[in-house]
Design an enzyme around this catalytic site. Structure first.
Site, PDB file in Angstrom:
ATOM      1  CB  SER A   1      -0.893  -0.001   1.241  1.00  0.00           C
ATOM      2  OG  SER A   1      -1.475   1.286   1.373  1.00  0.00           O
TER       3      SER A   1
ATOM      4  CG  HIS B   1      -4.117  -1.623  -1.270  1.00  0.00           C
ATOM      5  ND1 HIS B   1      -5.238  -2.359  -1.601  1.00  0.00           N
ATOM      6  CD2 HIS B   1      -4.487  -0.849  -0.219  1.00  0.00           C
ATOM      7  CE1 HIS B   1      -6.227  -2.058  -0.772  1.00  0.00           C
ATOM      8  NE2 HIS B   1      -5.797  -1.121   0.065  1.00  0.00           N
TER       9      HIS B   1
ATOM     10  CG  ASP C   1      -5.332   2.351   1.173  1.00  0.00           C
ATOM     11  OD1 ASP C   1      -6.256   1.523   1.150  1.00  0.00           O
ATOM     12  OD2 ASP C   1      -4.173   2.091   1.553  1.00  0.00           O
TER      13      ASP C   1
ATOM     14  CG  MET D   1      -8.342   6.940   2.925  1.00  0.00           C
ATOM     15  SD  MET D   1      -7.227   7.091   4.329  1.00  0.00           S
ATOM     16  CE  MET D   1      -6.652   5.416   4.484  1.00  0.00           C
TER      17      MET D   1
ATOM     18  CG  HIS E   1      -9.457   0.007   0.070  1.00  0.00           C
ATOM     19  ND1 HIS E   1      -8.785  -0.219   1.257  1.00  0.00           N
ATOM     20  CD2 HIS E   1     -10.779  -0.016   0.380  1.00  0.00           C
ATOM     21  CE1 HIS E   1      -9.662  -0.346   2.232  1.00  0.00           C
ATOM     22  NE2 HIS E   1     -10.873  -0.231   1.740  1.00  0.00           N
TER      23      HIS E   1
ATOM     24  CG  MET F   1     -11.465   3.056   2.686  1.00  0.00           C
ATOM     25  SD  MET F   1      -9.925   3.051   3.602  1.00  0.00           S
ATOM     26  CE  MET F   1      -8.767   3.140   2.251  1.00  0.00           C
TER      27      MET F   1
ATOM     28  CG  MET G   1     -11.624  -3.338   5.553  1.00  0.00           C
ATOM     29  SD  MET G   1     -10.141  -2.824   4.649  1.00  0.00           S
ATOM     30  CE  MET G   1      -9.225  -1.912   5.906  1.00  0.00           C
TER      31      MET G   1
ATOM     32  N   GLY H   1      -9.022   3.583   7.539  1.00  0.00           N
ATOM     33  CA  GLY H   1      -8.793   5.012   7.758  1.00  0.00           C
ATOM     34  C   GLY H   1      -7.355   5.390   8.023  1.00  0.00           C
TER      35      GLY H   1
ATOM     36  CG  ASP I   1      -6.161  -2.989   3.490  1.00  0.00           C
ATOM     37  OD1 ASP I   1      -5.058  -2.698   3.980  1.00  0.00           O
ATOM     38  OD2 ASP I   1      -6.883  -2.172   2.873  1.00  0.00           O
TER      39      ASP I   1
ATOM     40  N   GLY J   1       1.134  -2.106   4.205  1.00  0.00           N
ATOM     41  CA  GLY J   1       1.576  -0.718   4.090  1.00  0.00           C
ATOM     42  C   GLY J   1       2.802  -0.464   4.930  1.00  0.00           C
TER      43      GLY J   1
HETATM   44  C1  DX5 Z   1      -6.302   1.300   5.980  1.00  0.00           C
HETATM   45  C2  DX5 Z   1      -5.951   1.077   4.547  1.00  0.00           C
HETATM   46  C3  DX5 Z   1      -4.773   0.189   4.362  1.00  0.00           C
HETATM   47  C4  DX5 Z   1      -3.481   0.712   4.939  1.00  0.00           C
HETATM   48  C5  DX5 Z   1      -2.817  -0.486   5.535  1.00  0.00           C
HETATM   49  O1  DX5 Z   1      -7.509   1.940   6.051  1.00  0.00           O
HETATM   50  O2  DX5 Z   1      -7.022   0.472   3.868  1.00  0.00           O
HETATM   51  O3  DX5 Z   1      -4.606  -0.204   3.024  1.00  0.00           O
HETATM   52  O4  DX5 Z   1      -2.636   1.303   3.995  1.00  0.00           O
HETATM   53  O5  DX5 Z   1      -1.753  -0.070   6.298  1.00  0.00           O
HETATM   54  P1  DX5 Z   1      -0.985  -1.052   7.268  1.00  0.00           P
HETATM   55  O6  DX5 Z   1      -0.468  -2.205   6.469  1.00  0.00           O
HETATM   56  O7  DX5 Z   1       0.102  -0.199   7.838  1.00  0.00           O
HETATM   57  O8  DX5 Z   1      -1.960  -1.519   8.323  1.00  0.00           O
HETATM   58 ZN    ZN Z   2      -6.602  -0.350   1.853  1.00  0.00          ZN
END
Ligand code: DX5
Ligand code: ZN
Length: 223
Positions: free
Chosen positions: A8, A33, A35, A37, A67, A69, A138, A143, A176, A198
């Site tokens: 990510s 990946h 994200d 948001m 992804h 969100m 998840m 977030g 994730d 990530g």
């Molecule tokens: C969280 C995201 C993840 C995030 C994961 O809301 O959807 O994709 O980047 O980060 P790590 O691997 O650090 O938990």
């Molecule tokens: Zn994600």
């Protein structure tokens, strides 16, 4: 066969993004990946479709795993389709029209994915399981990066894995949140075959070594 690793970029160094992507790609990652948001569905704001387009136009050949969100995902799905996303994930909690949103993605020839939060029961996504190519379970509340893996989410992976066999479906199961070389083991054994990571990968030390480590520790047969 090992897990498919999806680093990510949320945790990457944005000022050196092209190099950061190349590092994980050369190390064996297959997906990237991304994200998205909106500061409403989740508290933070990340980046938009322009990032997807620039990465698509870059030399990277990674599968772009987007992804969403966001609230009202139907409104922005078209711009992510145009930007070149390969997989688009939509949270079942983010819209009363999850079926329509997934249909939009499927019609565009892109892989539809349904996403569920840790507090959402599996039955909420059962009606759409036959139309998706991937389910994202998840393993933290969405977030933020850097949170702790919630082990109670693993039973959902096992359930989905049995469901898919019983119903002759073949969607991928992605996890994730809080994924590292330890938390991945049970999830992989339970049937998750795509892993987002990530902060574990982009820890500023050695992202390539982290990708290789995830591949190594899952280098055993999956049920
Ligand atoms: C969280 C995201 C993840 C995030 C994961 O809301 O959807 O994709 O980047 O980060 P790590 O691997 O650090 O938990
Ligand atoms: Zn994600």
């Amino acid at each position: 066969m090992s897990v498919i690793v999806a680093p990510s970029i949320l945790a990457a160094d944005y000022l050196h993004l092209a190099d950061q992507i190349k590092l994980v790609e050369d190390a064996g990652a297959k997906y990237l990946h991304i994200d998205i948001m909106d500061g409403v569905f989740v508290p933070s704001i990340s980046y938009g479709s322009g990032w997807v387009k620039q990465i698509k136009d870059s030399p990277s050949k990674l599968t772009l795993d987007v992804h969403l969100m966001v609230e009202h995902p139907e409104k922005i799905i078209p711009e992510f389709i145009d930007a070149g996303a390969d997989i688009i994930g939509v949270h079942v909690e983010s819209t009363p029209h999850i079926h329509r949103a997934l249909q939009m993605i499927k019609k565009a020839g892109i892989h539809p994915e349904v996403v569920l939060n840790p507090g959402t029961p599996i039955y909420a996504i059962e009606p759409v399981l036959s139309m998706v190519d991937q389910v994202l379970v998840m393993t933290v509340n969405p977030g933020f990066g850097g949170q702790k893996f919630l082990p109670e989410t693993v039973s959902k992976i096992s359930y989905l894995n049995s469901y898919k066999k019983e119903h002759g479906l073949n969607f991928d199961i992605e996890i994730d949140g809080g994924v590292n070389d330890k938390t991945i083991i049970n999830a992989y054994k339970s049937g998750a075959n795509v892993a987002v990571a990530g902060s574990y990968v982009y820890d500023k030390v050695d992202p390539a070594a982290k990708v290789k480590r995830l591949l190594e520790v899952t280098d055993f047969g999956q049920n």
